[in-house]
Design an enzyme around this catalytic site. Structure first.
Site, PDB file in Angstrom:
ATOM      1  N   GLU A   1      21.405   6.370  -3.860  1.00 45.18           N
ATOM      2  CA  GLU A   1      21.592   7.112  -4.882  1.00 45.18           C
ATOM      3  C   GLU A   1      20.549   7.903  -5.482  1.00 45.18           C
ATOM      4  O   GLU A   1      20.656   9.060  -5.890  1.00 45.18           O
ATOM      5  CB  GLU A   1      22.004   6.077  -6.386  1.00 45.18           C
ATOM      6  CG  GLU A   1      23.271   5.543  -6.039  1.00 45.18           C
ATOM      7  CD  GLU A   1      23.046   4.070  -5.265  1.00 45.18           C
ATOM      8  OE1 GLU A   1      23.819   2.760  -5.867  1.00 45.18           O
ATOM      9  OE2 GLU A   1      22.071   3.702  -4.506  1.00 45.18           O
TER      10      GLU A   1
ATOM     11  N   MET B   1      26.724 -14.985  39.949  1.00 41.43           N
ATOM     12  CA  MET B   1      27.007 -15.804  41.323  1.00 41.43           C
ATOM     13  C   MET B   1      26.700 -17.275  41.283  1.00 41.43           C
ATOM     14  O   MET B   1      25.847 -17.445  39.973  1.00 41.43           O
ATOM     15  CB  MET B   1      26.205 -14.936  42.408  1.00 41.43           C
ATOM     16  CG  MET B   1      26.441 -13.637  42.619  1.00 41.43           C
ATOM     17  SD  MET B   1      28.290 -13.009  42.501  1.00 41.43           S
ATOM     18  CE  MET B   1      28.680 -13.644  44.163  1.00 41.43           C
TER      19      MET B   1
ATOM     20  N   LEU C   1      25.799 -22.060  25.942  1.00 41.44           N
ATOM     21  CA  LEU C   1      25.536 -21.823  24.559  1.00 41.44           C
ATOM     22  C   LEU C   1      26.652 -20.877  23.804  1.00 41.44           C
ATOM     23  O   LEU C   1      27.042 -21.249  22.755  1.00 41.44           O
ATOM     24  CB  LEU C   1      24.183 -21.045  24.314  1.00 41.44           C
ATOM     25  CG  LEU C   1      23.747 -20.880  22.999  1.00 41.44           C
ATOM     26  CD1 LEU C   1      23.714 -22.105  22.016  1.00 41.44           C
ATOM     27  CD2 LEU C   1      22.295 -20.224  23.001  1.00 41.44           C
TER      28      LEU C   1
ATOM     29  N   CYS D   1      19.704   1.353  -9.921  1.00 39.11           N
ATOM     30  CA  CYS D   1      20.186   2.531  -9.603  1.00 39.11           C
ATOM     31  C   CYS D   1      21.321   3.228 -10.620  1.00 39.11           C
ATOM     32  O   CYS D   1      21.505   4.231 -10.944  1.00 39.11           O
ATOM     33  CB  CYS D   1      20.850   2.571  -8.168  1.00 39.11           C
ATOM     34  SG  CYS D   1      19.843   2.548  -6.652  1.00 39.11           S
TER      35      CYS D   1
ATOM     36  N   GLY E   1      24.127 -17.795  27.991  1.00 36.75           N
ATOM     37  CA  GLY E   1      24.844 -18.300  29.071  1.00 36.75           C
ATOM     38  C   GLY E   1      26.360 -18.832  28.523  1.00 36.75           C
ATOM     39  O   GLY E   1      26.366 -19.103  27.375  1.00 36.75           O
TER      40      GLY E   1
ATOM     41  N   TRP F   1      23.214  -6.173  38.541  1.00 38.24           N
ATOM     42  CA  TRP F   1      23.906  -6.217  37.339  1.00 38.24           C
ATOM     43  C   TRP F   1      25.377  -5.911  37.553  1.00 38.24           C
ATOM     44  O   TRP F   1      25.769  -5.497  38.439  1.00 38.24           O
ATOM     45  CB  TRP F   1      23.400  -4.549  36.789  1.00 38.24           C
ATOM     46  CG  TRP F   1      22.167  -4.348  36.401  1.00 38.24           C
ATOM     47  CD1 TRP F   1      21.099  -3.831  36.983  1.00 38.24           C
ATOM     48  CD2 TRP F   1      21.469  -4.908  35.235  1.00 38.24           C
ATOM     49  NE1 TRP F   1      19.865  -3.922  36.401  1.00 38.24           N
ATOM     50  CE2 TRP F   1      20.015  -4.673  35.466  1.00 38.24           C
ATOM     51  CE3 TRP F   1      21.916  -5.802  34.064  1.00 38.24           C
ATOM     52  CZ2 TRP F   1      19.153  -4.828  34.296  1.00 38.24           C
ATOM     53  CZ3 TRP F   1      20.954  -5.864  33.358  1.00 38.24           C
ATOM     54  CH2 TRP F   1      19.473  -5.540  33.325  1.00 38.24           C
TER      55      TRP F   1
ATOM     56  N   LEU G   1      15.161  -9.624  26.058  1.00 39.16           N
ATOM     57  CA  LEU G   1      16.013  -9.549  25.026  1.00 39.16           C
ATOM     58  C   LEU G   1      15.394  -8.291  23.902  1.00 39.16           C
ATOM     59  O   LEU G   1      15.524  -8.556  22.819  1.00 39.16           O
ATOM     60  CB  LEU G   1      16.587 -10.571  24.268  1.00 39.16           C
ATOM     61  CG  LEU G   1      17.350 -11.452  25.306  1.00 39.16           C
ATOM     62  CD1 LEU G   1      17.880 -12.653  24.683  1.00 39.16           C
ATOM     63  CD2 LEU G   1      18.610 -10.646  25.878  1.00 39.16           C
TER      64      LEU G   1
END
Length: 377
Positions: free
Chosen positions: A60, A171, A310, A92, A307, A178, A212
């Protein structure tokens, strides 16, 4: 006050623009919500703004500054009820009153207990015409994490998975790079960038050497948005109940991290990342308590990249709000690893999902799905 059909159409049109502006804050605003504002006078947009990051000017204020004196007698369209309290910045609602705005249209009320209707009431008490609920569903979709944290004390949990057509993720020897192509991996980078937290487990970090992190060149964004995304990287959280991951792992070398563990302080790393002790059953970290602790720290959205064990635990405990599943056009075979460790015996036990979106991403498919019923709170 009864709205004319023409006015309702105009309100929807200008609110759509405010929502478009709010999306610019996708990667930067948390713990604050993403908010956009448009100021219209005599059928012309005279000011626009969006909230960039916490501690900085709200949408705003940006829009009012752009409008200047033209804000007097104008209509302000804002995707979330204007705040009425002093936080990092002044309220605001008072700014809109001081600017002489004649009408305020909000997409939705703010669930923050410090606001919760008080902003709109303050405007109405000052003689400003107020309308709420315009494109509310679209506005809520902007801020799933902020809304869930305010309404339920938990962050919005999004689980990302990549699999082959036969539902395999790696695998038998753990090789997984990938499964999907570069366009899908770019989409994952954007999911990381918009998250408050990227969460993983010790198995993934040990098996893949995972970092990550958000990688700017892979985001596929404009230079401006890339710079914004990189200015506010997500907190990386590692669930490691027994502190199996060594401090020289690539994950820790990549930057700051938080470790959720069951190991008592006296036996933790002497130097290194902050550790959060959250005991659960069977020596495991209690996932719900961890999410509550993250919400208490202002975390809106959690991206789980983990994985099958989890990810399966989050699913089994009803903690997932949304799945992002990337499907590659290849088979990995019957000995490859499954998508989730989710021990089921009967078809009646199979969790139901509703697919809300499915689209091609390069040579792969991206499936967005939500649990039915929704995540437990």
């Amino acid at each position: 006050m009864i709205q004319s059909t023409e006015q309702s159409i105009l309100d929807t049109h200008y609110m759509a623009r405010a929502i478009e502006l709010a999306r610019n804050g996708l990667y930067t605003t948390h713990p604050n919500p993403r908010v956009g504002c448009v100021i219209v006078r005599d059928g012309q947009i005279v000011g626009e703004g969006w909230h960039v990051r916490t501690g900085e000017l709200h949408a705003e204020v940006h829009a009012l500054r752009a409008a200047g004196e033209l804000a007097r007698g104008a209509t302000a369209y804002v995707t979330l009820e204007p705040c009425s309290h002093h936080g990092h910045t002044p309220p605001c609602a008072e700014g809109l009153i001081s600017a002489g705005v004649a009408r305020v249209v909000a997409a939705m009320q703010d669930p923050n207990p410090e606001v919760a209707g008080r902003g709109l009431k303050r405007l109405a008490d000052a003689g400003i015409e107020v309308r709420s609920g315009v494109l509310e569903a679209d506005a809520r979709a902007l801020n799933p994490g902020f809304l869930k944290r305010m309404e339920h004390g938990l962050p919005f949990v999004r689980v990302k998975m990549a699999m082959s057509l036969d539902g395999r993720t790696a695998m038998a020897n753990g090789e997984s790079q990938w499964i999907t192509g570069p366009e899908a991996r770019s989409a994952v980078q954007r999911l990381r960038a918009q998250a408050s937290v990227v969460l993983t487990g010790a198995d993934t970090v040990l098996a893949d050497g995972a970092r990550l992190t958000v990688r700017g060149p892979e985001l596929g964004l404009s230079p401006e948005l890339t710079a914004l995304a990189l200015s506010r990287p997500p907190l990386r959280v590692l669930i490691d109940g027994r502190l199996r991951v060594p401090l020289d792992a690539p994950f820790f070398k990549a930057g700051p991290a938080l470790v959720a563990t069951c190991v008592p302080p006296a036996e933790q790393y002497r130097t290194g990342p902050e550790c959060l002790v959250i005991h659960g059953a069977n020596g495991q970290v209690d996932l719900r308590k961890l999410l509550q602790a993250l919400a208490a720290r202002g975390v809106n959205e959690v991206l789980v990249e983990a994985g099958p064990r989890l990810a399966g635990a989050f699913a089994e405990q009803g903690l997932v709000d949304e799945y992002q599943i990337f499907v590659a056009a290849k088979f990995l075979g019957s000995t490859a690893r499954p998508l989730l460790e989710l021990p089921l015996t009967h078809m009646s036990e199979a969790p139901l999902l509703k697919i809300t979106d499915m689209r091609a991403v390069g040579d792969d498919w991206r499936v967005t799905a939500i649990p039915v019923p929704s995540a437990s709170v």
